[in-house]
Design a protein around this motif. Sequence first.
Motif, PDB file in Angstrom:
ATOM      1  N   HIS A 182       0.742  -1.081   0.111  1.00  0.00           N
ATOM      2  CA  HIS A 182       0.082   0.036  -0.101  1.00  0.00           C
ATOM      3  C   HIS A 182       0.766   1.231  -0.067  1.00  0.00           C
ATOM      4  O   HIS A 182       0.466   2.196  -0.986  1.00  0.00           O
ATOM      5  CB  HIS A 182      -0.926  -0.039   1.093  1.00  0.00           C
ATOM      6  CG  HIS A 182      -1.847  -1.101   1.157  1.00  0.00           C
ATOM      7  ND1 HIS A 182      -3.044  -1.379   0.470  1.00  0.00           N
ATOM      8  CD2 HIS A 182      -1.966  -2.306   2.149  1.00  0.00           C
ATOM      9  CE1 HIS A 182      -3.644  -2.303   0.682  1.00  0.00           C
ATOM     10  NE2 HIS A 182      -3.063  -2.707   1.707  1.00  0.00           N
ATOM     11  N   VAL A 183       1.763   1.373   0.929  1.00  0.00           N
ATOM     12  CA  VAL A 183       2.530   2.628   0.950  1.00  0.00           C
ATOM     13  C   VAL A 183       3.499   3.032  -0.151  1.00  0.00           C
ATOM     14  O   VAL A 183       3.284   4.061  -0.720  1.00  0.00           O
ATOM     15  CB  VAL A 183       3.317   2.704   2.468  1.00  0.00           C
ATOM     16  CG1 VAL A 183       4.055   3.820   2.593  1.00  0.00           C
ATOM     17  CG2 VAL A 183       2.525   2.418   3.494  1.00  0.00           C
ATOM     18  N   LEU A 184       4.265   2.003  -0.511  1.00  0.00           N
ATOM     19  CA  LEU A 184       5.280   2.245  -1.610  1.00  0.00           C
ATOM     20  C   LEU A 184       4.571   2.564  -2.831  1.00  0.00           C
ATOM     21  O   LEU A 184       4.911   3.680  -3.536  1.00  0.00           O
ATOM     22  CB  LEU A 184       6.046   0.815  -1.717  1.00  0.00           C
ATOM     23  CG  LEU A 184       7.365   1.124  -2.562  1.00  0.00           C
ATOM     24  CD1 LEU A 184       8.362   2.173  -2.258  1.00  0.00           C
ATOM     25  CD2 LEU A 184       7.989  -0.166  -2.730  1.00  0.00           C
ATOM     26  N   PRO A 185       3.537   1.797  -3.349  1.00  0.00           N
ATOM     27  CA  PRO A 185       3.210   1.997  -4.717  1.00  0.00           C
ATOM     28  C   PRO A 185       2.287   3.522  -4.669  1.00  0.00           C
ATOM     29  O   PRO A 185       2.281   4.163  -5.674  1.00  0.00           O
ATOM     30  CB  PRO A 185       2.442   0.902  -4.865  1.00  0.00           C
ATOM     31  CG  PRO A 185       1.933   0.122  -3.780  1.00  0.00           C
ATOM     32  CD  PRO A 185       3.108   0.631  -2.918  1.00  0.00           C
ATOM     33  N   ASN A 186       1.511   3.550  -3.761  1.00  0.00           N
ATOM     34  CA  ASN A 186       0.740   4.913  -3.566  1.00  0.00           C
ATOM     35  C   ASN A 186       1.606   5.911  -3.477  1.00  0.00           C
ATOM     36  O   ASN A 186       0.971   7.257  -3.438  1.00  0.00           O
ATOM     37  CB  ASN A 186      -0.294   4.674  -2.553  1.00  0.00           C
ATOM     38  CG  ASN A 186      -1.502   3.554  -2.872  1.00  0.00           C
ATOM     39  OD1 ASN A 186      -2.144   3.898  -3.865  1.00  0.00           O
ATOM     40  ND2 ASN A 186      -1.522   2.494  -2.439  1.00  0.00           N
ATOM     41  N   THR A 187       2.685   6.042  -3.046  1.00  0.00           N
ATOM     42  CA  THR A 187       3.698   7.151  -2.684  1.00  0.00           C
ATOM     43  C   THR A 187       4.344   7.397  -4.044  1.00  0.00           C
ATOM     44  O   THR A 187       4.585   8.462  -4.368  1.00  0.00           O
ATOM     45  CB  THR A 187       4.598   6.749  -1.398  1.00  0.00           C
ATOM     46  OG1 THR A 187       3.683   6.541  -0.141  1.00  0.00           O
ATOM     47  CG2 THR A 187       5.421   7.945  -1.249  1.00  0.00           C
TER      48      THR A 187
END
Length: 268
Positions: A182-187
Amino acid sequence: MTRARPPAAGIIAALVTAVVAVAAVWPGLVAPGDPLAIAPTQGFGPPDASHPFGTDESGRDVFTRVVHGARASVGIGLAATALGVGLGAAIGFASGLGPGAIDRALTRVVEVLYALPTLVIALLFVAVLGAGTGSSVLAIGLATAPGYARIVRARVRVVAQSEYVAYARHEGLSAPRRFGRHVLPNTLGPLVAMITLGVGQAIVWVAALSFLGLGQAPPSPEWGAMLNAGRPYIGTAWWMTLFPGLAIVCAATALTVLGRALTTGGRA
């Protein structure tokens, strides 16, 4: 319901970017000549049918040099942007997800560096590292990293506090899996447009360093170095500076327009 047409500026920018990319990857396809081949008897030749961009003081074809110069200018810009994004992302993730003390320390350092003009920071690094292509990549990459770090930190904090990350936490998903899923791709996803803008800016910084004699040295076919070489003759051989300058402007403008189009989802 009719689909909205992409703006004309975005189409033109995409076409210019494609031409620059072809010149950078395969310059011989556009200009098969040797950019370093000299012809002293043809020096300072104005633009004509055989030399559409004229010739320089040594009789080298300016068109061939401008086309082959895309590889150096764009290549160094891409490498510097990759370094800046990588370092900025690492700092941004460490600041946005780390303990409060680390966040405060990194934020202070980033804010101080971000307040300084990029070219000033690059010049400071070049003064320490010395002139050259590698120094230009390091200098521009390190100088642009604070801007990417601020963007990543702000984005990662928003994503980390989002409802879908909270839901994944309540479902028992481990921290590493939450980060990777969640965090890496959406950032990093929204950074694509910023990277496009960054490459255009990096090309300008590369040319600026070379123009100041701190990048690639003559007779290398690099746009900034060509500007510097043509500067003494601007009154009598204007084409030596006009066409490399136009190449820098067109490449940087096209990438900027394309990046803004990606940022706004293709809207004008």
